[in-house]
Design a protein around this motif. Structure first.
Motif, short mmCIF file in Angstrom:
data_model
loop_
_atom_site.label_atom_id
_atom_site.label_comp_id
_atom_site.label_asym_id
_atom_site.label_seq_id
_atom_site.Cartn_x
_atom_site.Cartn_y
_atom_site.Cartn_z
N THR A 1 -0.16 9.49 8.51
CA THR A 1 0.31 9.88 7.18
C THR A 1 -0.85 10.30 6.29
O THR A 1 -0.94 11.46 5.89
CB THR A 1 1.08 8.70 6.54
N ASP A 2 -1.73 9.36 5.98
CA ASP A 2 -2.86 9.70 5.10
C ASP A 2 -4.16 9.87 5.86
O ASP A 2 -5.16 10.28 5.30
CB ASP A 2 -3.01 8.67 3.97
N SER B 1 0.84 -1.19 0.00
CA SER B 1 0.00 0.00 0.00
C SER B 1 0.88 1.25 0.00
O SER B 1 1.96 1.26 0.58
CB SER B 1 -0.92 0.01 1.22
N VAL B 2 0.41 2.24 -0.68
CA VAL B 2 1.15 3.51 -0.70
C VAL B 2 0.28 4.54 0.00
O VAL B 2 -0.81 4.87 -0.46
CB VAL B 2 1.42 3.95 -2.16
N ALA B 3 0.76 5.00 1.15
CA ALA B 3 0.00 6.00 1.89
C ALA B 3 0.10 7.33 1.16
O ALA B 3 1.20 7.83 0.91
CB ALA B 3 0.54 6.12 3.31
N SER B 4 -1.04 7.87 0.78
CA SER B 4 -1.04 9.11 0.00
C SER B 4 -0.88 10.30 0.94
O SER B 4 -0.59 10.15 2.13
CB SER B 4 -2.36 9.22 -0.77
N ARG B 5 -1.13 11.47 0.41
CA ARG B 5 -1.13 12.66 1.27
C ARG B 5 -2.32 12.61 2.22
O ARG B 5 -3.30 11.91 1.96
CB ARG B 5 -1.22 13.91 0.39
N LYS C 1 -5.78 17.65 20.10
CA LYS C 1 -4.64 16.72 19.99
C LYS C 1 -4.82 15.80 18.79
O LYS C 1 -5.94 15.41 18.46
CB LYS C 1 -4.54 15.86 21.25
N PHE C 2 -3.68 15.43 18.18
CA PHE C 2 -3.69 14.49 17.06
C PHE C 2 -3.47 13.07 17.57
O PHE C 2 -2.58 12.83 18.41
CB PHE C 2 -2.55 14.78 16.08
N TYR C 3 -4.22 12.13 17.03
CA TYR C 3 -3.98 10.71 17.29
C TYR C 3 -3.97 9.95 15.97
O TYR C 3 -4.65 10.36 15.01
CB TYR C 3 -5.09 10.13 18.19
N PRO C 4 -3.24 8.84 15.93
CA PRO C 4 -3.22 8.07 14.67
C PRO C 4 -4.54 7.38 14.37
O PRO C 4 -4.82 7.06 13.22
CB PRO C 4 -2.10 7.04 14.87
#
Lengths: 469, 82
Positions: free
Chosen positions: A337-338, A76-80, A347-350
């Protein structure tokens, strides 16, 4: 010299699944694999492997190029960044028994985006370098703040394509929220735990609230028809309802995709239900029975196609590489990432699971915030282990080309990411599911073939299994 | 009624024999694997003999491919990542 870079997995039937590194699969007998092992493949055996592109010359050549392309196609290619999960409010008007760590009381203060947080969210969206965007509103109950949802949607007008999903318990439908739902680019995701009694026991808790939910779901189905609303059942694996009860409930609302999930406990709840760390064989049997019931119904009534969502994802991972973007099953699976979650406090979380782990005090997996941006060091630290490609156990596994990696799940269950893969629930679960998928692929039952073809978007009843001599 | 299947691993190196026993136990819950001298004894009360034979054939083939394809796989990723 020629080499066949295959991997092998015996199924309970005694058939062996052979899978090339590029993900091409076929069925073989123990006789074939023993001939392969002893270097005594027949001319016919070799021709079969050669025709498939599975017999490679060490001095490269066309088959080698095709093989390399096949392997690359599986990665898989994680895009923007183009997928945001937004939590405008942590408040909720329900108190479901498996959601304690990700909610605050409806009357609580300080659990909604402030004006400043909203401004920063909108600026963050302005800076995204992508022509299309998907935004999922989570909570809490996001419909408690329709103004925040509307502000975000309005700000996304610049994108060529935008899609919004509001994840809601559907306890109340205000005029403001209906105006949002009326947009063609807005979809509704809710929870429906099967029969009303099951839904009430885990979620709504009173008959009146259950009635409100069902009446709202019914009203929305009448207003929009099928396709607008999706739903997920959360199942208590200790006492799962009859598959028919769940399927009937979903079909009655025109919902044909059912993502069957056992309760995923977090934090204190996981300590209370220790057995929930790993799914039991009885859950696997229940799951397989559920899929068989869908197959039976699809065969009996060809007017619509019922599907268990995760089974469909796994099936398409085998036959349609690159088609699925399900972030819980891909390889490599880099975080932050994407897609990214922005919590009520900025806050940011994955992922949503990562947010719950932080809320329950297990581990802080936040990777930055709206003020300071993404914490590159933390993100890169986690992403060092985001691939299964070079894992010792995965390299031996026939299902590696179709499988994925889920760091957050490992952390949630074991508090670490370095256990041997075969000892993790992620591995056991997916070995079981792919065993089941291949058992169905190899089935001669026309009803099974019919459903598999529908789930792959194929016409007719095509023989999907390839069989070695 | 427990089923059993026995096969000689004489042709394999010690390291590969150990790996095969470990892999069978990890990958196929319900199979019990024991190495006695040169022979591998498999047994199970859940699976039939045909499955035991297939599981062993799968692990033997895996060992063979890991050995033979190591260079090719390494070259492949050099090429893809290069």
């Amino acid at each position: 010299m020629s080499i066949a870079p295959l991997r092998f997995r015996a199924l309970p039937s005694g058939d062996i699944v052979c899978v090339s590194d590029a993900g091409n699969a076929f069925k073989a007998s123990a006789d074939f694999v023993e001939r392969f092992c002893s270097g005594s493949l027949s001319v016919e055996d070799r021709a079969y492997l050669d025709d498939r592109g599975d017999l490679l010359e060490t001095d490269h050549g066309l088959a080698w190029e095709g093989f390399a392309h096949g392997v690359a196609r599986r990665l898989s290619v994680a895009s923007r960044l183009d997928y945001l999960i937004l939590v405008p409010s942590l408040r909720c008007n329900l108190s479901c028994d498996y959601c304690q760590v990700s909610r605050a009381s409806e009357k609580a203060r300080g659990f909604d985006w402030t004006d400043e947080t909203l401004r920063q969210v909108l600026e963050f969206i302005d800076c995204l370098e992508t022509p299309s965007i998907k935004i999922e509103f989570q909570g809490g109950e996001p419909t408690l703040r329709p103004d925040l949802i509307a502000a975000v949607i309005e700000r996304c007008a610049r994108f060529e394509r935008a899609e919004f999903v509001v994840c809601t318990n559907l306890q109340q439908l205000s005029a403001e929220i209906l105006a949002i739902f009326d947009r063609p680019d807005v979809f509704i995701s809710t929870s429906l735990d099967g029969a009303p009694g099951d839904h009430e026991r885990h979620r709504t808790q009173t008959k009146a609230r259950t009635g409100e939910f069902l009446s709202n779901l019914e009203a929305l189905y009448r207003r929009y028809g099928p396709g607008k609303i999706s739903a997920l059942p959360t199942i208590d694996p200790r006492s799962p309802p009859e598959p028919s009860e769940i399927i009937d409930a979903y079909v009655s609302f025109g919902i044909h995709n059912i993502f069957l999930r056992p309760i995923n406990y977090h934090g204190f709840a996981r300590r209370r239900y220790k057995e929930s760390v790993e799914q039991s064989q009885s859950w696997a049997s229940y799951y397989e029975g559920f899929v068989h019931e869908l197959i039976r119904r699809n065969w009996a009534d060809r007017s619509r196609v019922l599907q268990e969502t995760y089974f469909g994802i796994c099936l398409r991972r085998i036959f349609k590489p690159g088609f699925e973007r399900h972030v819980d099953l891909r390889n490599p699976n880099p975080i932050g990432t994407d897609y990214l979650l922005i919590d009520y406090d900025g806050k940011f979380y994955p992922s949503d699971e990562a947010r719950m782990l932080a809320r329950s005090g297990i581990i802080d997996l936040s990777i930055g915030d709206l003020q300071s941006g993404i914490d590159e060091a933390r993100r890169q630290l986690m992403n060092r282990s985001a691939s299964n490609t070079f894992d010792q156990d995965c390299q031996r596994c026939a299902y590696q080309p179709f499988c994925g990696r889920d760091l957050i799940d490992d952390l949630a269950r074991y508090g670490r990411i370095d256990l041997p893969r075969t000892e993790t629930e992620f591995c056991r679960k997916h070995r079981g599911i792919f065993d089941f998928v291949f058992a169905l692929i190899f089935s001669d039952d026309p009803a099974v073939r019919y459903s598999l073809c529908r789930w792959l978007g194929l016409p007719g009843e095509i023989e999907l299994a390839e069989v070695a001599p | 009624m427990p089923m059993s299947y026995t096969s000689s691993l004489r042709a394999l190196r010690e390291h590969d024999r150990t790996n095969i026993v470990g892999a069978l136990k990890c990958n196929y819950p319900g199979i019990s694997a024991e190495l006695r001298d040169d022979d591998l004894h498999l047994s199970s009360d859940q699976h039939d003999e045909s499955f035991l034979r297939s599981a062993l054939a799968s692990e033997l083939a895996t060992v063979k491919v890991i050995r033979e394809a190591a260079q090719l796989r390494s070259a492949l990723f050099d090429y893809l990542l290069g």
